[in-house]
Scaffold this active site. Structure first.
Site, short mmCIF file in Angstrom:
data_model
loop_
_atom_site.label_atom_id
_atom_site.label_comp_id
_atom_site.label_asym_id
_atom_site.label_seq_id
_atom_site.Cartn_x
_atom_site.Cartn_y
_atom_site.Cartn_z
N LYS A 13 4.64 -1.76 7.02
CA LYS A 13 6.09 -1.86 6.84
C LYS A 13 6.81 -0.58 7.25
O LYS A 13 7.81 -0.63 7.96
CB LYS A 13 6.39 -2.11 5.36
CG LYS A 13 7.27 -3.27 5.10
CD LYS A 13 7.43 -3.62 3.62
CE LYS A 13 6.48 -3.01 2.66
NZ LYS A 13 6.93 -1.95 1.81
N ARG A 88 11.75 -4.46 -5.09
CA ARG A 88 10.32 -4.67 -5.35
C ARG A 88 10.07 -5.58 -6.54
O ARG A 88 8.93 -5.91 -6.82
CB ARG A 88 9.67 -3.33 -5.65
CG ARG A 88 9.23 -2.60 -4.40
CD ARG A 88 7.96 -2.15 -4.35
NE ARG A 88 7.11 -1.15 -4.06
CZ ARG A 88 7.18 -0.15 -3.21
NH1 ARG A 88 8.24 0.08 -2.50
NH2 ARG A 88 6.18 0.64 -3.04
N ARG A 127 -7.11 3.79 5.24
CA ARG A 127 -6.05 4.79 5.21
C ARG A 127 -6.39 5.89 4.19
O ARG A 127 -6.21 7.07 4.46
CB ARG A 127 -4.73 4.11 4.82
CG ARG A 127 -3.54 5.02 4.92
CD ARG A 127 -2.26 4.22 5.06
NE ARG A 127 -1.79 3.75 3.79
CZ ARG A 127 -0.65 3.09 3.61
NH1 ARG A 127 0.10 2.78 4.63
NH2 ARG A 127 -0.27 2.70 2.43
N ARG A 134 -0.64 11.25 2.00
CA ARG A 134 0.20 10.81 0.89
C ARG A 134 -0.52 11.07 -0.41
O ARG A 134 -1.67 10.68 -0.58
CB ARG A 134 0.48 9.31 1.02
CG ARG A 134 1.55 9.02 2.03
CD ARG A 134 1.73 7.53 2.17
NE ARG A 134 1.94 6.91 0.86
CZ ARG A 134 2.65 5.80 0.72
NH1 ARG A 134 3.22 5.23 1.73
NH2 ARG A 134 2.79 5.27 -0.48
N ARG A 145 -1.63 -0.12 -6.45
CA ARG A 145 -0.37 -0.49 -5.79
C ARG A 145 -0.43 -1.93 -5.30
O ARG A 145 0.56 -2.66 -5.37
CB ARG A 145 -0.07 0.47 -4.63
CG ARG A 145 0.20 1.89 -5.12
CD ARG A 145 0.29 2.88 -4.00
NE ARG A 145 1.52 2.77 -3.26
CZ ARG A 145 1.63 2.63 -1.96
NH1 ARG A 145 0.54 2.57 -1.21
NH2 ARG A 145 2.78 2.55 -1.39
#
Ligand code: AMP
Length: 197
Positions: A13, A88, A127, A134, A145
């Protein structure tokens, strides 16, 4: 263009948001980026949200709604904007829907990036292992998450899909997010009628 970009963590995104916003010369409004900036600056807001972010939990609705209301009232949003990572929850979606309606700035497009869960888990792990830089990207936090997404944000997406009034006059676009970054961007641009990918 007043675009809302929806999709699970790991769907790409953020990357697509930057490119779409550039293409249409509209501000890219990412609540995640805004809150990471608040944490780095050591502001009172940063102190309030850091714990939630570190755990991969959502920051309380009222905090994020205040931030976004203020951001959307900025003059640079007059010619449009792209929302990334907000709303969200169903509560956030209702609140921002009311806000935008009152301000005469209803969404023109809702773009949903769709990626199957097993592919998302593979991407999230890749990732985290590669160290994206991050702070909230350890495998455990990333999985949290995804759980938060499935519990709170997936029902919100379903809410948009099933409640016509939540979308207003916005065009709802479903995009297969499993393709390459360029491939997904081209598909989005073809639907939005933007310039060359
Ligand atoms: P993101 O970069 O969009 O994945 O956001 C990173 C983190 O910021 C999330 O895991 C949440 O802790 C927080 N956050 C970002 N946007 C929201 C939102 N709309 N509502 C609540 N928390 C958010």
């Amino acid at each position: 263009m007043r675009i809302l970009l929806l999709g699970p963590p790991g769907a790409g995104k953020g990357t697509q948001a930057v490119r779409i916003a550039q293409n249409f010369s509209i501000p890219h409004i990412s609540t995640g980026d805004m809150m990471r900036a608040a944490v780095s600056s050591g502001s009172a807001l940063g102190a309030k949200v850091k714990g939630y972010m570190d755990r991969g939990e959502l920051v309380p609705d009222e905090v994020v709604i205040d931030i976004i209301d203020e951001r959307l009232s900025n003059p640079d949003c007059k010619g449009g904007f792209l929302l990334d990572g907000f709303p969200r929850t169903i509560e956030q979606a209702k609140k921002v829907g009311d806000y935008l309606k009152k301000a005469g700035k209803e969404l023109s497009h809702i773009v949903e990036l769709r990626v199957p869960s097993d592919e998302l888990i593979r991407r999230i792990q890749g990732r985290a292992a590669a160290g994206s830089g991050r702070a909230d990207d350890s495998v455990e936090v990333a999985k949290n998450r995804l759980d938060v997404f499935l519990k709170l944000t997936a029902p919100m997406i379903e809410y948009y899909r099933t409640h016509k009034e939540a979308c207003g006059s916005a065009v709802y676009l479903e995009i297969d997010g499993t393709d390459s970054i360029d491939g997904v961007f081209s598909k989005i641009m073809a639907e939005l009628g933007g310039g060359a990918a």
